[in-house]
Design a protein around this motif. Structure first.
Motif, PDB file in Angstrom:
ATOM      1  N   VAL A   1       0.844  -1.189   0.000  1.00 42.37           N
ATOM      2  CA  VAL A   1       0.000   0.000   0.000  1.00 42.37           C
ATOM      3  C   VAL A   1       0.884   1.246   0.000  1.00 42.37           C
ATOM      4  O   VAL A   1       1.782   1.379   0.822  1.00 42.37           O
ATOM      5  N   SER A   2       0.640   2.147  -0.945  1.00 42.24           N
ATOM      6  CA  SER A   2       1.420   3.377  -1.057  1.00 42.24           C
ATOM      7  C   SER A   2       0.480   4.567  -1.118  1.00 42.24           C
ATOM      8  O   SER A   2      -0.684   4.438  -1.494  1.00 42.24           O
ATOM      9  N   THR A   3       0.994   5.726  -0.758  1.00 40.29           N
ATOM     10  CA  THR A   3       0.230   6.951  -0.968  1.00 40.29           C
ATOM     11  C   THR A   3       0.312   7.301  -2.449  1.00 40.29           C
ATOM     12  O   THR A   3       1.167   6.790  -3.187  1.00 40.29           O
ATOM     13  N   ILE A   4      -0.553   8.184  -2.891  1.00 40.80           N
ATOM     14  CA  ILE A   4      -0.527   8.561  -4.301  1.00 40.80           C
ATOM     15  C   ILE A   4       0.767   9.319  -4.617  1.00 40.80           C
ATOM     16  O   ILE A   4       1.313   9.219  -5.717  1.00 40.80           O
ATOM     17  N   GLN A   5       1.285  10.066  -3.640  1.00 39.35           N
ATOM     18  CA  GLN A   5       2.551  10.776  -3.839  1.00 39.35           C
ATOM     19  C   GLN A   5       3.707   9.791  -4.032  1.00 39.35           C
ATOM     20  O   GLN A   5       4.563   9.980  -4.911  1.00 39.35           O
ATOM     21  N   GLU A   6       3.735   8.743  -3.218  1.00 37.02           N
ATOM     22  CA  GLU A   6       4.797   7.736  -3.333  1.00 37.02           C
ATOM     23  C   GLU A   6       4.697   6.995  -4.667  1.00 37.02           C
ATOM     24  O   GLU A   6       5.716   6.701  -5.304  1.00 37.02           O
TER      25      GLU A   6
ATOM     26  N   ASP B   1      -7.407  -0.262   0.041  1.00 37.95           N
ATOM     27  CA  ASP B   1      -6.690   0.482   1.086  1.00 37.95           C
ATOM     28  C   ASP B   1      -6.077   1.762   0.540  1.00 37.95           C
ATOM     29  O   ASP B   1      -6.048   2.791   1.233  1.00 37.95           O
ATOM     30  N   GLU B   2      -5.594   1.717  -0.690  1.00 38.45           N
ATOM     31  CA  GLU B   2      -5.030   2.933  -1.288  1.00 38.45           C
ATOM     32  C   GLU B   2      -6.116   3.977  -1.530  1.00 38.45           C
ATOM     33  O   GLU B   2      -5.883   5.174  -1.341  1.00 38.45           O
ATOM     34  N   CYS B   3      -7.298   3.522  -1.930  1.00 42.08           N
ATOM     35  CA  CYS B   3      -8.418   4.454  -2.102  1.00 42.08           C
ATOM     36  C   CYS B   3      -8.813   5.076  -0.769  1.00 42.08           C
ATOM     37  O   CYS B   3      -9.074   6.280  -0.685  1.00 42.08           O
ATOM     38  N   ARG B   4      -8.854   4.255   0.278  1.00 35.32           N
ATOM     39  CA  ARG B   4      -9.198   4.777   1.603  1.00 35.32           C
ATOM     40  C   ARG B   4      -8.168   5.796   2.070  1.00 35.32           C
ATOM     41  O   ARG B   4      -8.506   6.826   2.664  1.00 35.32           O
ATOM     42  N   GLN B   5      -6.907   5.508   1.785  1.00 36.29           N
ATOM     43  CA  GLN B   5      -5.829   6.422   2.176  1.00 36.29           C
ATOM     44  C   GLN B   5      -5.954   7.748   1.433  1.00 36.29           C
ATOM     45  O   GLN B   5      -5.782   8.824   2.025  1.00 36.29           O
TER      46      GLN B   5
ATOM     47  N   THR C   1      -8.756   8.981   0.185  1.00 39.14           N
ATOM     48  CA  THR C   1      -9.948   9.640   0.724  1.00 39.14           C
ATOM     49  C   THR C   1      -9.611  10.405   1.996  1.00 39.14           C
ATOM     50  O   THR C   1     -10.025  11.559   2.180  1.00 39.14           O
ATOM     51  N   ALA C   2      -8.843   9.758   2.884  1.00 38.80           N
ATOM     52  CA  ALA C   2      -8.458  10.405   4.135  1.00 38.80           C
ATOM     53  C   ALA C   2      -7.563  11.615   3.883  1.00 38.80           C
ATOM     54  O   ALA C   2      -7.692  12.647   4.549  1.00 38.80           O
ATOM     55  N   ASP C   3      -6.670  11.493   2.916  1.00 42.89           N
ATOM     56  CA  ASP C   3      -5.775  12.605   2.577  1.00 42.89           C
ATOM     57  C   ASP C   3      -6.580  13.793   2.062  1.00 42.89           C
ATOM     58  O   ASP C   3      -6.375  14.940   2.486  1.00 42.89           O
TER      59      ASP C   3
ATOM     60  N   ALA D   1      -9.638  18.627  -3.197  1.00 44.67           N
ATOM     61  CA  ALA D   1     -10.249  18.456  -1.875  1.00 44.67           C
ATOM     62  C   ALA D   1     -11.154  19.614  -1.495  1.00 44.67           C
ATOM     63  O   ALA D   1     -12.182  19.425  -0.828  1.00 44.67           O
ATOM     64  N   LYS D   2     -10.797  20.823  -1.906  1.00 39.54           N
ATOM     65  CA  LYS D   2     -11.542  22.015  -1.489  1.00 39.54           C
ATOM     66  C   LYS D   2     -12.740  22.339  -2.386  1.00 39.54           C
ATOM     67  O   LYS D   2     -13.633  23.091  -1.983  1.00 39.54           O
ATOM     68  N   LEU D   3     -12.767  21.789  -3.582  1.00 37.83           N
ATOM     69  CA  LEU D   3     -13.841  22.120  -4.518  1.00 37.83           C
ATOM     70  C   LEU D   3     -15.246  21.776  -4.005  1.00 37.83           C
ATOM     71  O   LEU D   3     -16.173  22.569  -4.223  1.00 37.83           O
TER      72      LEU D   3
END
Length: 212
Positions: A25-30, A127-131, A133-135, A203-205
């Motif tokens: 599992v990685s973040t989208i940045q990684e 799990d990556e999608c959940r991560q 979403t949280a970000d 995220a802000k839109l």
């Protein structure tokens, strides 16, 4: 072979690898950081092998008609074929519906899953999608000045004008703009803060649109 077909073939080749290779599992940045060197090599090879090729001819009618039908950009995120329909990073809509994670009890791909696919070319895990979403949730709060600006718009201002103005106002919070003005980031790392700004904006839109 057309340039679009060359790009699609590369995408489909990567797609087969992304489906068979297990990954943690990685973040989208990684994930993007691991892909950037490969993307840079692809662009370098593309320019070396096909840099002198002509994409299309342009008529006066096309120029007057708003450049309609002129091939002037390269993108890997989607390809619209008149026979086959649209593909996102090499995947058809039915394939996206089958392979991308969906919400519990749902049957359609999560927006975060499609966003991940478009950005990376890879199918994300649940799990990556959940991560992701949280970000996005952690970035979603509008600043007070942006809220005040939206609330001060005239009632007869068009909603799209309001949205565009709100987005432009967020430029003062841009991580890229701040680092660029201070000269604290090298050109090879521009993408890192552009990605951060993109995630902030996505995220802000929703809150901005809800206020409008």
């Amino acid at each position: 072979m057309s340039l679009s077909r060359i790009l699609l073939r590369k995408t489909l080749s990567r797609r087969s690898l992304s489906l068979v290779q297990a990954r943690s599992v990685s973040t989208i940045q990684e994930t993007v950081a691991k892909l950037v060197p490969e993307w840079r090599e692809d662009i370098k090879d593309l320019r070396t092998q096909h840099g002198d090729k002509v994409l299309c001819e342009v008529t006066v009618d096309q120029a007057i008609g708003g450049m309609r039908g002129i091939k002037s950009m390269i993108t890997e995120t989607s390809l619209l074929d008149p026979e086959e329909g649209i593909r996102f990073r090499g995947y058809s809509i039915p394939e996206c519906q089958k392979l991308l994670p969906s919400a519990p009890g749902g049957h359609e791909p999560l927006p975060e899953a499609l966003f991940w696919l478009l950005l990376t070319g890879q199918i994300p895990s649940v799990d990556e999608c959940r991560q992701l979403t949280a970000d996005l949730k952690s970035r979603s709060k509008l600043s007070l000045k942006t809220k005040e600006m939206i609330n001060s718009f005239p009632k007869n201002m068009h909603p799209m004008t309001q949205l565009c103005s709100a987005v432009l106002a967020m430029q003062t919070e841009s991580k890229f703009a701040d680092a660029y003005m201070k000269g604290t980031i090298s050109k090879s790392d521009y993408w890192k803060l552009v990605l951060e700004d993109s995630l902030d904006l996505v995220a802000k839109l929703p809150e901005a649109a809800a206020m409008i």
